[in-house]
Write a protein that holds these residues in place. Structure first.
Motif, PDB file in Angstrom:
ATOM      1  N   GLN A  36       4.081 -11.359   8.359  1.00 26.97           N
ATOM      2  CA  GLN A  36       3.858 -11.544   9.784  1.00 26.97           C
ATOM      3  C   GLN A  36       3.792 -10.217  10.533  1.00 26.97           C
ATOM      4  O   GLN A  36       3.333 -10.167  11.669  1.00 26.97           O
ATOM      5  N   LEU A  37       4.246  -9.145   9.903  1.00 25.82           N
ATOM      6  CA  LEU A  37       4.250  -7.836  10.538  1.00 25.82           C
ATOM      7  C   LEU A  37       2.918  -7.142  10.318  1.00 25.82           C
ATOM      8  O   LEU A  37       2.183  -7.460   9.386  1.00 25.82           O
ATOM      9  N   PRO A  38       2.583  -6.157  11.168  1.00 28.18           N
ATOM     10  CA  PRO A  38       1.352  -5.404  10.953  1.00 28.18           C
ATOM     11  C   PRO A  38       1.362  -4.723   9.588  1.00 28.18           C
ATOM     12  O   PRO A  38       2.391  -4.200   9.149  1.00 28.18           O
ATOM     13  N   LEU A  39       0.235  -4.735   8.932  1.00 31.50           N
ATOM     14  CA  LEU A  39       0.110  -4.068   7.640  1.00 31.50           C
ATOM     15  C   LEU A  39       0.483  -2.585   7.787  1.00 31.50           C
ATOM     16  O   LEU A  39       0.101  -1.932   8.746  1.00 31.50           O
ATOM     17  N   GLY A  40       1.233  -2.075   6.807  1.00 31.81           N
ATOM     18  CA  GLY A  40       1.601  -0.667   6.827  1.00 31.81           C
ATOM     19  C   GLY A  40       2.805  -0.348   7.680  1.00 31.81           C
ATOM     20  O   GLY A  40       3.079   0.815   7.945  1.00 31.81           O
ATOM     21  N   ALA A  41       3.554  -1.376   8.086  1.00 29.97           N
ATOM     22  CA  ALA A  41       4.740  -1.128   8.911  1.00 29.97           C
ATOM     23  C   ALA A  41       5.760  -0.275   8.182  1.00 29.97           C
ATOM     24  O   ALA A  41       6.604   0.374   8.810  1.00 29.97           O
ATOM     25  N   TRP A 102     -12.777  -4.959  -2.717  1.00 34.76           N
ATOM     26  CA  TRP A 102     -11.391  -4.746  -3.154  1.00 34.76           C
ATOM     27  C   TRP A 102     -10.360  -4.768  -2.038  1.00 34.76           C
ATOM     28  O   TRP A 102      -9.168  -4.878  -2.285  1.00 34.76           O
ATOM     29  N   VAL A 103     -10.778  -4.661  -0.782  1.00 33.44           N
ATOM     30  CA  VAL A 103      -9.819  -4.520   0.310  1.00 33.44           C
ATOM     31  C   VAL A 103      -9.112  -5.844   0.588  1.00 33.44           C
ATOM     32  O   VAL A 103      -9.668  -6.925   0.348  1.00 33.44           O
ATOM     33  N   GLY A 104      -7.875  -5.759   1.113  1.00 29.01           N
ATOM     34  CA  GLY A 104      -7.094  -6.949   1.448  1.00 29.01           C
ATOM     35  C   GLY A 104      -7.551  -7.590   2.745  1.00 29.01           C
ATOM     36  O   GLY A 104      -8.626  -7.290   3.265  1.00 29.01           O
ATOM     37  N   LYS A 105      -6.712  -8.476   3.289  1.00 26.43           N
ATOM     38  CA  LYS A 105      -7.113  -9.302   4.433  1.00 26.43           C
ATOM     39  C   LYS A 105      -7.075  -8.592   5.774  1.00 26.43           C
ATOM     40  O   LYS A 105      -7.596  -9.109   6.757  1.00 26.43           O
ATOM     41  N   GLU A 106      -6.431  -7.418   5.855  1.00 28.09           N
ATOM     42  CA  GLU A 106      -6.389  -6.700   7.122  1.00 28.09           C
ATOM     43  C   GLU A 106      -6.228  -5.209   6.853  1.00 28.09           C
ATOM     44  O   GLU A 106      -5.774  -4.796   5.791  1.00 28.09           O
ATOM     45  N   VAL A 107      -6.638  -4.408   7.831  1.00 24.69           N
ATOM     46  CA  VAL A 107      -6.441  -2.961   7.770  1.00 24.69           C
ATOM     47  C   VAL A 107      -5.737  -2.529   9.052  1.00 24.69           C
ATOM     48  O   VAL A 107      -5.812  -3.221  10.080  1.00 24.69           O
ATOM     49  N   THR A 108      -5.050  -1.393   9.001  1.00 23.03           N
ATOM     50  CA  THR A 108      -4.306  -0.898  10.156  1.00 23.03           C
ATOM     51  C   THR A 108      -4.766   0.503  10.524  1.00 23.03           C
ATOM     52  O   THR A 108      -4.893   1.370   9.650  1.00 23.03           O
ATOM     53  N   LEU A 109      -5.017   0.704  11.809  1.00 17.31           N
ATOM     54  CA  LEU A 109      -5.298   2.021  12.357  1.00 17.31           C
ATOM     55  C   LEU A 109      -4.109   2.413  13.214  1.00 17.31           C
ATOM     56  O   LEU A 109      -3.651   1.627  14.055  1.00 17.31           O
ATOM     57  N   VAL A 124      -4.384   7.610  11.393  1.00 15.57           N
ATOM     58  CA  VAL A 124      -4.051   7.202  10.036  1.00 15.57           C
ATOM     59  C   VAL A 124      -4.564   5.776   9.835  1.00 15.57           C
ATOM     60  O   VAL A 124      -4.330   4.908  10.676  1.00 15.57           O
ATOM     61  N   ILE A 125      -5.272   5.548   8.730  1.00 16.74           N
ATOM     62  CA  ILE A 125      -5.802   4.225   8.418  1.00 16.74           C
ATOM     63  C   ILE A 125      -5.186   3.755   7.109  1.00 16.74           C
ATOM     64  O   ILE A 125      -5.192   4.485   6.116  1.00 16.74           O
ATOM     65  N   VAL A 126      -4.632   2.541   7.120  1.00 20.45           N
ATOM     66  CA  VAL A 126      -4.011   1.960   5.930  1.00 20.45           C
ATOM     67  C   VAL A 126      -4.845   0.762   5.487  1.00 20.45           C
ATOM     68  O   VAL A 126      -5.037  -0.190   6.240  1.00 20.45           O
ATOM     69  N   LEU A 127      -5.360   0.835   4.255  1.00 17.62           N
ATOM     70  CA  LEU A 127      -6.145  -0.256   3.686  1.00 17.62           C
ATOM     71  C   LEU A 127      -5.408  -0.816   2.474  1.00 17.62           C
ATOM     72  O   LEU A 127      -5.086  -0.064   1.544  1.00 17.62           O
ATOM     73  N   PRO A 128      -5.114  -2.113   2.452  1.00 14.21           N
ATOM     74  CA  PRO A 128      -4.460  -2.700   1.285  1.00 14.21           C
ATOM     75  C   PRO A 128      -5.448  -2.831   0.128  1.00 14.21           C
ATOM     76  O   PRO A 128      -6.620  -3.153   0.331  1.00 14.21           O
ATOM     77  N   ASN A 169      -0.236   2.237  -5.826  1.00 21.63           N
ATOM     78  CA  ASN A 169      -1.409   1.497  -6.287  1.00 21.63           C
ATOM     79  C   ASN A 169      -1.695   0.260  -5.435  1.00 21.63           C
ATOM     80  O   ASN A 169      -2.425  -0.644  -5.839  1.00 21.63           O
ATOM     81  N   ARG A 170      -1.110   0.226  -4.201  1.00 17.80           N
ATOM     82  CA  ARG A 170      -1.279  -0.931  -3.308  1.00 17.80           C
ATOM     83  C   ARG A 170      -1.938  -0.588  -1.990  1.00 17.80           C
ATOM     84  O   ARG A 170      -2.524  -1.460  -1.353  1.00 17.80           O
ATOM     85  N   PHE A 171      -1.841   0.658  -1.553  1.00 15.20           N
ATOM     86  CA  PHE A 171      -2.368   1.045  -0.253  1.00 15.20           C
ATOM     87  C   PHE A 171      -3.201   2.321  -0.363  1.00 15.20           C
ATOM     88  O   PHE A 171      -2.760   3.296  -0.989  1.00 15.20           O
ATOM     89  N   LEU A 172      -4.374   2.302   0.221  1.00 16.13           N
ATOM     90  CA  LEU A 172      -5.169   3.502   0.392  1.00 16.13           C
ATOM     91  C   LEU A 172      -4.930   3.995   1.815  1.00 16.13           C
ATOM     92  O   LEU A 172      -5.179   3.262   2.777  1.00 16.13           O
ATOM     93  N   VAL A 173      -4.435   5.219   1.951  1.00 16.21           N
ATOM     94  CA  VAL A 173      -4.119   5.798   3.256  1.00 16.21           C
ATOM     95  C   VAL A 173      -5.099   6.925   3.530  1.00 16.21           C
ATOM     96  O   VAL A 173      -5.221   7.865   2.725  1.00 16.21           O
ATOM     97  N   ILE A 174      -5.808   6.846   4.634  1.00 16.21           N
ATOM     98  CA  ILE A 174      -6.810   7.837   5.022  1.00 16.21           C
ATOM     99  C   ILE A 174      -6.425   8.416   6.380  1.00 16.21           C
ATOM    100  O   ILE A 174      -6.005   7.680   7.276  1.00 16.21           O
ATOM    101  N   SER A 175      -6.580   9.724   6.539  1.00 15.59           N
ATOM    102  CA  SER A 175      -6.251  10.365   7.810  1.00 15.59           C
ATOM    103  C   SER A 175      -7.203  11.525   8.066  1.00 15.59           C
ATOM    104  O   SER A 175      -7.805  12.081   7.138  1.00 15.59           O
ATOM    105  N   ASP A 176      -7.336  11.883   9.340  1.00 14.84           N
ATOM    106  CA  ASP A 176      -8.130  13.055   9.702  1.00 14.84           C
ATOM    107  C   ASP A 176      -7.260  14.303   9.817  1.00 14.84           C
ATOM    108  O   ASP A 176      -7.700  15.331  10.339  1.00 14.84           O
ATOM    109  N   ASN A 177      -6.024  14.211   9.325  1.00 14.57           N
ATOM    110  CA  ASN A 177      -5.098  15.338   9.417  1.00 14.57           C
ATOM    111  C   ASN A 177      -4.205  15.350   8.174  1.00 14.57           C
ATOM    112  O   ASN A 177      -3.594  14.332   7.830  1.00 14.57           O
ATOM    113  N   LEU A 178      -4.116  16.493   7.519  1.00 15.73           N
ATOM    114  CA  LEU A 178      -3.316  16.588   6.296  1.00 15.73           C
ATOM    115  C   LEU A 178      -1.847  16.318   6.572  1.00 15.73           C
ATOM    116  O   LEU A 178      -1.179  15.602   5.816  1.00 15.73           O
TER     117      LEU A 178
END
Length: 544
Positions: A36-41, A102-109, A124-128, A169-178
């Motif tokens: 029920q919580l936002p993905l990537g909490a 391959w992506v899950g049911k929701e993504v978080t920005l 930061v973008i979190v993709l399941p 091996n569950r989340f792909l995390v992408i960001s525009d900042n190291l």
């Protein structure tokens, strides 16, 4: 041994029950609560400014694009194309081919602070990852130069514009900042995350919906710090917002529009608390069915007290209280607090109602009427206040004061010097005082309308009813009359947006001393089946 066995049996049984209960909780209940919580909490740092979790289901995006008008469809489609090209096409990816399989049911920005400082922000973008093998195969196909670095034993792959890492091996995390990517890794490894924020789980649980379209979280104190002009010292106008902790919203797509369930909450140790009063819900029964807009509340006097308190901390407060007091004093000669608000401690409403349809209406008659209603605890004091106002209106502004009756009830009309009925005041059932300004309206509300606003289908569909009792409601019927009003420009493309919306309804309730709930529904027009988005190979068209 017999005595020991008799004692051992209930101990073992109790242990099994407790252990089984814990197992059921962690295997069944806990995962459901986490879902029920936002993905990537558990990945987003606790000081993140904003998170937006959105569904990846194509059917939901198709449903969203069906709402509105061709013009609003074009605006939304251009934004989607712009985002797609920025994050995917420009980096060599195609969503349908490289991400969707391959992506899950929701993504978080999320908007985070790379250096734990409010002055700098990063995305930061979190993709399941629902299918790890498919993800590894497809993502490796991109024709983009990459470079690998390692941070705390976790590999980070960098391109010209982005950094990416895979967690567990569950989340792909992408960001525009190291640094923001490294902070996500730190958070995943145990530093304070949104999941550990006080009341975060509880508040999202209050507004949870099955398979929502989106979930939004705003870190109110962080937003206040970011808005502050002096990074060394928070301004007095913004310091009060530090009492707040968060604002959470769940967005759902319904057949006829968009539903939002929101909750705002204060810090556990906040000096400021809410007064738990939910006394609204009657005023819509006193208004006629054709009412265009209504805002109501449970206690006008308490609302004023809250306004006085918030004006010290809210930089967006539109009118300083002293200006209101001075305006009432100069216009009526009355003290706003003592002569008026002191008896206005009951339910109230402010409404906009169209003029009666009459063939004989004069060309200069008002098209609308503004109607104010309030339940009075001290009717004698209220009547005295109205009498004083009548004297001032008559002596200083040369209005004629006309005492008459409507359906057997006494009312007082203000007749302008040029002969037009301008205002009327009187009493309704339940010690409710009313005052109307503009088009003649008394005949519409005395006696109580046979077909009132509350009984209309549009009101019932627009205004959420789940929060009962409640502390106030808002209703807006955006019909042609409202669209043609000279409204101030509040949002970009405002007139285009108004064409897409049929009505808006809001219900609020004070849940406890530290939180307030808001339910919102926007009934939208439908433009029909949208066309497919332009191919990624084409340049996105300019925004309307």
């Amino acid at each position: 041994m017999t005595k020991k066995n008799k004692l051992l049996l209930p101990i073992l049984a109790t242990s099994l029950l407790v252990g089984g209960g814990l197992a059921v909780y962690w295997l069944v209940i806990a995962p459901q609560q986490l879902a029920q919580l936002p993905l990537g909490a558990n990945i987003i740092p606790q000081d993140a400014l904003l998170t937006v979790s959105v569904s990846t289901e194509p059917s939901k995006w198709q449903q969203l694009r069906e709402f509105g008008t061709p013009q609003t469809q074009a605006i939304l489609d251009n934004y989607l194309v712009e985002l797609r090209d920025r994050f995917l096409t420009d980096n060599g990816y195609n969503y349908q081919q490289d991400i969707q399989p391959w992506v899950g049911k929701e993504v978080t920005l999320a908007v985070v602070s790379p250096q734990k400082s409010p002055e700098s922000q990063a995305m930061v973008i979190v993709l399941p990852i629902a299918k790890p093998d498919v993800a590894a195969r497809l993502l490796s196909k991109a024709q983009v130069k990459t470079k690998d670095i390692t941070y705390k034993g976790i590999q980070i792959r960098s391109t010209t514009n982005y950094w990416a890492t895979v967690l567990d091996n569950r989340f792909l995390v992408i960001s525009d900042n190291l640094k923001a990517t490294e902070r996500a890794i730190d958070t995943f490894k145990g530093e304070n995350s949104l999941l550990k924020m006080p009341s975060f789980r509880e508040k999202f649980g209050e507004i949870a919906q099955e398979n929502p379209f989106a979930q939004v979280y705003v870190n109110v104190p962080a937003a206040a710090r970011l808005a502050n002009s002096n990074p060394q010292k928070l301004s007095p106008q913004l310091a009060g917002l530090q009492q707040s902790l968060g604002l959470a919203t769940t967005i759902n797509l319904e057949l006829e529009g968009v539903e939002l369930k929101s909750v705002s909450w204060l810090k556990p140790d906040s000096d400021r608390v809410h007064v738990v009063q939910n006394n609204a819900g009657k005023m819509q029964n006193l208004l006629p069915a054709e009412t265009l807009m209504m805002v109501s509340g449970g206690n006008l006097q308490q609302l004023w007290v809250d306004y006085l308190r918030s004006v010290k901390t809210n930089p967006l407060t539109p009118i300083p209280p002293e200006n209101l007091r001075a305006g009432v004093k100069s216009t009526t000669g009355l003290d706003l607090d003592e002569d008026l608000l002191s008896w206005m401690d009951g339910e109230f409403s402010l409404a906009v109602i169209p003029a009666p349809t009459k063939a004989e209406a004069a060309p200069n008659d008002f098209a609308l009427s503004l109607a104010f209603m309030v339940q009075a605890k001290d009717t004698d004091k209220a009547k005295k206040a109205f009498q004083e106002i009548d004297k001032v209106i008559s002596s200083q502004y040369q209005f004629k004061i006309q005492e008459t009756q409507v359906a057997g009830k006494p009312v007082v009309n203000w007749i302008a010097p040029y002969g037009t009925l301008t205002a009327t005041h009187g009493w309704l059932e339940g010690n409710v005082a009313f005052f109307t300004l503009g088009a003649p309206l008394a005949e519409k509300i005395i006696p109580r309308p046979a077909v009132n606003l509350a009984s209309t289908e549009q009101f019932q569909k627009a205004v959420p009813s789940e929060l009962s009792p409640n502390n106030g409601q808002f209703f807006l019927n955006i019909n042609p009359t409202f669209k043609n009003l000279p409204l101030p420009q509040i949002i970009p493309n405002q007139q285009i947006v108004l064409e897409a919306v049929r009505s808006v309804g809001i219900t609020t309730a004070v849940k406890d001393r530290h939180s307030i709930r808001y339910d919102i529904f926007m009934a939208l027009n439908k433009a029909g089946n949208p066309q497919p988005l332009p191919s990624p190979s084409l340049s996105p068209s300019p925004r309307p």
